[in-house]
Design an enzyme around this catalytic site. Sequence first.
Site, short mmCIF file in Angstrom:
data_model
loop_
_atom_site.label_atom_id
_atom_site.label_comp_id
_atom_site.label_asym_id
_atom_site.label_seq_id
_atom_site.Cartn_x
_atom_site.Cartn_y
_atom_site.Cartn_z
N THR A 60 0.84 -1.05 -0.15
CA THR A 60 0.04 -0.11 0.11
C THR A 60 0.76 1.13 0.05
OG1 THR A 60 -0.24 -0.08 2.51
CG2 THR A 60 -1.90 -1.05 1.28
N GLY A 61 2.42 1.08 0.11
CA GLY A 61 3.09 2.29 -0.12
C GLY A 61 3.29 2.74 -1.38
N GLU A 90 6.06 3.13 -3.32
CA GLU A 90 6.92 2.21 -4.05
C GLU A 90 6.35 0.88 -4.30
OE1 GLU A 90 9.82 3.19 -5.71
OE2 GLU A 90 9.37 5.20 -5.04
N LYS A 92 -4.29 -2.88 7.46
CA LYS A 92 -4.95 -2.73 6.23
C LYS A 92 -5.37 -3.66 5.62
CE LYS A 92 -2.83 1.91 5.17
NZ LYS A 92 -2.43 2.77 4.11
N ILE A 123 14.09 -5.51 -2.02
CA ILE A 123 14.39 -4.41 -2.87
C ILE A 123 14.93 -3.30 -1.69
CG2 ILE A 123 13.60 -2.37 -4.30
CD1 ILE A 123 13.53 -5.67 -5.35
N THR A 124 14.54 -3.20 -0.68
CA THR A 124 15.02 -2.15 0.47
C THR A 124 16.42 -1.86 0.68
OG1 THR A 124 12.96 -2.68 1.62
CG2 THR A 124 14.58 -1.24 2.68
N GLU A 125 16.93 -0.34 0.40
CA GLU A 125 18.27 -0.13 0.74
C GLU A 125 18.62 0.50 1.89
OE1 GLU A 125 20.10 2.56 -1.95
OE2 GLU A 125 18.08 3.12 -2.67
N TYR A 139 20.30 -2.92 -16.15
CA TYR A 139 19.60 -2.43 -17.18
C TYR A 139 20.30 -2.32 -18.42
CZ TYR A 139 16.92 -1.55 -12.87
OH TYR A 139 16.41 -1.48 -11.38
N GLU A 177 31.67 -5.41 -9.28
CA GLU A 177 32.01 -3.88 -9.01
C GLU A 177 33.12 -3.63 -7.76
OE1 GLU A 177 28.32 -1.93 -8.09
OE2 GLU A 177 28.49 -2.58 -5.93
N HIS A 231 27.27 2.07 -3.32
CA HIS A 231 26.75 0.84 -2.61
C HIS A 231 27.50 0.59 -1.53
CE1 HIS A 231 25.19 -1.34 -6.66
NE2 HIS A 231 24.25 -0.19 -6.00
#
Length: 288
Positions: free
Chosen positions: A17-18, A20, A43, A98-100, A161, A211, A249
């Site tokens: 529901t956020g 992102e 929710k 996915i969170t950083e 990408y 990297e 990173h």
Amino acid sequence: MSILVHKNTKVVVQGITGHEGQFHARQMLDYGTHIVAGVTPGKGGEWVLDGKVPVFDSVRSAVEMTGADTSIVFVPARYAADAMYEAANAGISLIVCITEGIPAADMMRVHEYLTHNGTILVGPNSPGILAPGEAKVGIIPGNIAVQGSVGVISRSGTLTYEVLFAIKTAGYGISSCVGIGGDAILGLNFTEVLELMEDDPHTEQIVLIGEIGGVEEEKAADFISRKMTKPVVAMVAGLTAPMGRRMGHAGAIIEGGTGTAQEKINAFEKASVKIARFPEEIPELLTK
């Protein structure tokens, strides 16, 4: 069928529901990913994405009601560790985070817990997984790759990408793309994903995007030299990076003279891995 995710994977989105979470859940759903549930505490009972996806208060409820087997985490960093614990305790077999910005101390505890629990983690700080033509669990754009036989593994989201687009433009397709994430403490590493791709009959050759920082690329080069039968092309970002300065990173830092791009390139060349300097060079090095 690709590695890790496929067309029958049942996904629950934690943090749906956020802003992102909802945006990327819609992209995944439009791609064809089988999103069966979302989770946001407080929710439960709501429906999102034009009434297509039910929201639950807990991952356990979502799993019991929908049979979800994979979770993707779009939860703020301070709550992300708890979200991963909750997913594992609910019986989720694969977590894509996915969170950083998750504190390293939190990730050390999460990594140990998930390993003991037998839960596979991709990430954190990962762009996710793309299995062209089957599913995308993450934020990798679906239109930059087509189905094929090239496996891609990467620490960098944006470079992933660029590489996928270069491969597509050159007429090649992708079997699976796995973004392992750019943090210092990760779930699946290069070596573990290489092993999965080595065993995957639909993957014929592999592109590895590394990297600066750490020794994961060196470990991958050693594994390639000892275990891999499929050709590997590698690209290492950060040739001009200064020592002691973190570059984007959390894991991208050269310390004490180790972790430089040239050291990693040397390790790959020793393992007979072809080296590309730019994304556009990679298709030229792939086996026809």
